[in-house]
Scaffold this motif. Sequence first.
Motif, PDB file in Angstrom:
ATOM      1  N   GLY A 110      96.837  27.205  29.621  1.00  0.00           N
ATOM      2  CA  GLY A 110      96.289  28.323  30.367  1.00  0.00           C
ATOM      3  C   GLY A 110      94.820  28.575  30.101  1.00  0.00           C
ATOM      4  N   LYS A 111      94.117  28.987  31.133  1.00  0.00           N
ATOM      5  CA  LYS A 111      92.683  29.255  31.047  1.00  0.00           C
ATOM      6  C   LYS A 111      92.365  30.340  30.035  1.00  0.00           C
ATOM      7  N   ASP A 112      93.282  31.297  29.852  1.00  0.00           N
ATOM      8  CA  ASP A 112      93.007  32.412  28.945  1.00  0.00           C
ATOM      9  C   ASP A 112      92.922  31.977  27.486  1.00  0.00           C
ATOM     10  N   LYS A 113      93.356  30.764  27.181  1.00  0.00           N
ATOM     11  CA  LYS A 113      93.263  30.256  25.815  1.00  0.00           C
ATOM     12  C   LYS A 113      92.064  29.317  25.619  1.00  0.00           C
ATOM     13  N   ALA A 114      91.283  29.107  26.674  1.00  0.00           N
ATOM     14  CA  ALA A 114      90.236  28.086  26.637  1.00  0.00           C
ATOM     15  C   ALA A 114      89.182  28.341  25.568  1.00  0.00           C
ATOM     16  N   GLN A 115      88.738  29.584  25.410  1.00  0.00           N
ATOM     17  CA  GLN A 115      87.701  29.858  24.415  1.00  0.00           C
ATOM     18  C   GLN A 115      88.241  29.705  23.000  1.00  0.00           C
ATOM     19  N   ALA A 116      89.451  30.185  22.763  1.00  0.00           N
ATOM     20  CA  ALA A 116      90.052  30.035  21.439  1.00  0.00           C
ATOM     21  C   ALA A 116      90.230  28.557  21.096  1.00  0.00           C
ATOM     22  N   VAL A 117      90.613  27.766  22.090  1.00  0.00           N
ATOM     23  CA  VAL A 117      90.774  26.322  21.886  1.00  0.00           C
ATOM     24  C   VAL A 117      89.432  25.684  21.536  1.00  0.00           C
ATOM     25  N   ARG A 118      88.390  26.053  22.261  1.00  0.00           N
ATOM     26  CA  ARG A 118      87.057  25.492  21.973  1.00  0.00           C
ATOM     27  C   ARG A 118      86.608  25.858  20.560  1.00  0.00           C
ATOM     28  N   ASP A 119      86.772  27.121  20.184  1.00  0.00           N
ATOM     29  CA  ASP A 119      86.368  27.554  18.852  1.00  0.00           C
ATOM     30  C   ASP A 119      87.161  26.823  17.770  1.00  0.00           C
ATOM     31  N   THR A 120      88.418  26.539  18.055  1.00  0.00           N
ATOM     32  CA  THR A 120      89.278  25.853  17.089  1.00  0.00           C
ATOM     33  C   THR A 120      88.862  24.413  16.883  1.00  0.00           C
ATOM     34  N   ILE A 121      88.575  23.717  17.968  1.00  0.00           N
ATOM     35  CA  ILE A 121      88.332  22.274  17.910  1.00  0.00           C
ATOM     36  C   ILE A 121      86.865  21.934  17.677  1.00  0.00           C
ATOM     37  N   GLU A 122      85.978  22.655  18.337  1.00  0.00           N
ATOM     38  CA  GLU A 122      84.568  22.292  18.311  1.00  0.00           C
ATOM     39  C   GLU A 122      83.671  23.313  17.623  1.00  0.00           C
ATOM     40  N   GLY A 123      84.246  24.426  17.199  1.00  0.00           N
ATOM     41  CA  GLY A 123      83.463  25.446  16.519  1.00  0.00           C
ATOM     42  C   GLY A 123      83.406  25.230  15.021  1.00  0.00           C
ATOM     43  N   ALA A 124      82.680  26.109  14.355  1.00  0.00           N
ATOM     44  CA  ALA A 124      82.604  26.054  12.895  1.00  0.00           C
ATOM     45  C   ALA A 124      83.923  26.530  12.293  1.00  0.00           C
ATOM     46  N   VAL A 125      84.250  25.997  11.119  1.00  0.00           N
ATOM     47  CA  VAL A 125      85.421  26.490  10.396  1.00  0.00           C
ATOM     48  C   VAL A 125      85.086  27.865   9.854  1.00  0.00           C
ATOM     49  N   SER A 126      85.847  28.854  10.298  1.00  0.00           N
ATOM     50  CA  SER A 126      85.514  30.230   9.953  1.00  0.00           C
ATOM     51  C   SER A 126      86.744  31.109  10.056  1.00  0.00           C
ATOM     52  N   ALA A 127      86.810  32.104   9.187  1.00  0.00           N
ATOM     53  CA  ALA A 127      87.889  33.083   9.267  1.00  0.00           C
ATOM     54  C   ALA A 127      87.809  33.902  10.553  1.00  0.00           C
TER      55      ALA A 127
END
Length: 259
Positions: free
Chosen positions: A200-217
Amino acid sequence: MEVIIFENESLVAKRAASMFVDLLTAKPSAVLGLATGSTPIKTYQELIAKFNDGEVSFKDVSTFNLDEYVGLKSKDKQSYQYFMREQLFDSIDVQIENTHFPVCVDAKNNQEMAEDYEAKIAEKKGIDLQLLGIGHNGHIGFNEPSSSLSSRTRLKTLTHSTLKANSRLFKEGEVQPTMAMTMGIGTIMDAKEILLVATGKDKAQAVRDTIEGAVSASCPASILQMHPSVTVLLDKHSASNLENTEYYQRVADQVKQLR
């Protein structure tokens, strides 16, 4: 981290179910970490179909669910114990006594209940395959943003955004719990293998942050970048914010050839 992108959520569920079947074929007594919410339902439907077709048995399996609302008992229709019976357990041959939840009811000491849950997982020599969904704010289990990346099973207060997202599941007049017992991020990371499913599109930003973002709390799921064996299954909508989709597809194709 292996990222595989499919055309739709049905194909995501089929691949997720096949990973469980492959594990149980090799190890019938595997320890499974399970998740609730709308995302895993199609995967559970696929597993039920495979069970009905005689492709897999769950009779020797042990399961540990990620979380449970505080104060809800197994017969409460909004409890995750009820959800799992309705969506999976009642339709397969799993032994109910081998299914486990981080329950905290009847004013029991939450710390003692959390430690007991960790001990039960340890008694089974850990979780072989942990299924995860992901929240809109990047939570896994109910480990909300700012959760310790080394946390263990414990009581957590749910964020406003999580309560709002889950409110659709509660009927008018039903009390929506604001706290839950959840496996910690450290507990999740102890699993031998992790499977994250998002659609779903509503998870797209969370997915991006998870895979391509910095490791962060700030995005608890981003810690999965540090796990040695993670598979992420996405539909094209949840993958729509990713920048490196062509590379992920090339890797997935090469891995498929090697198998």
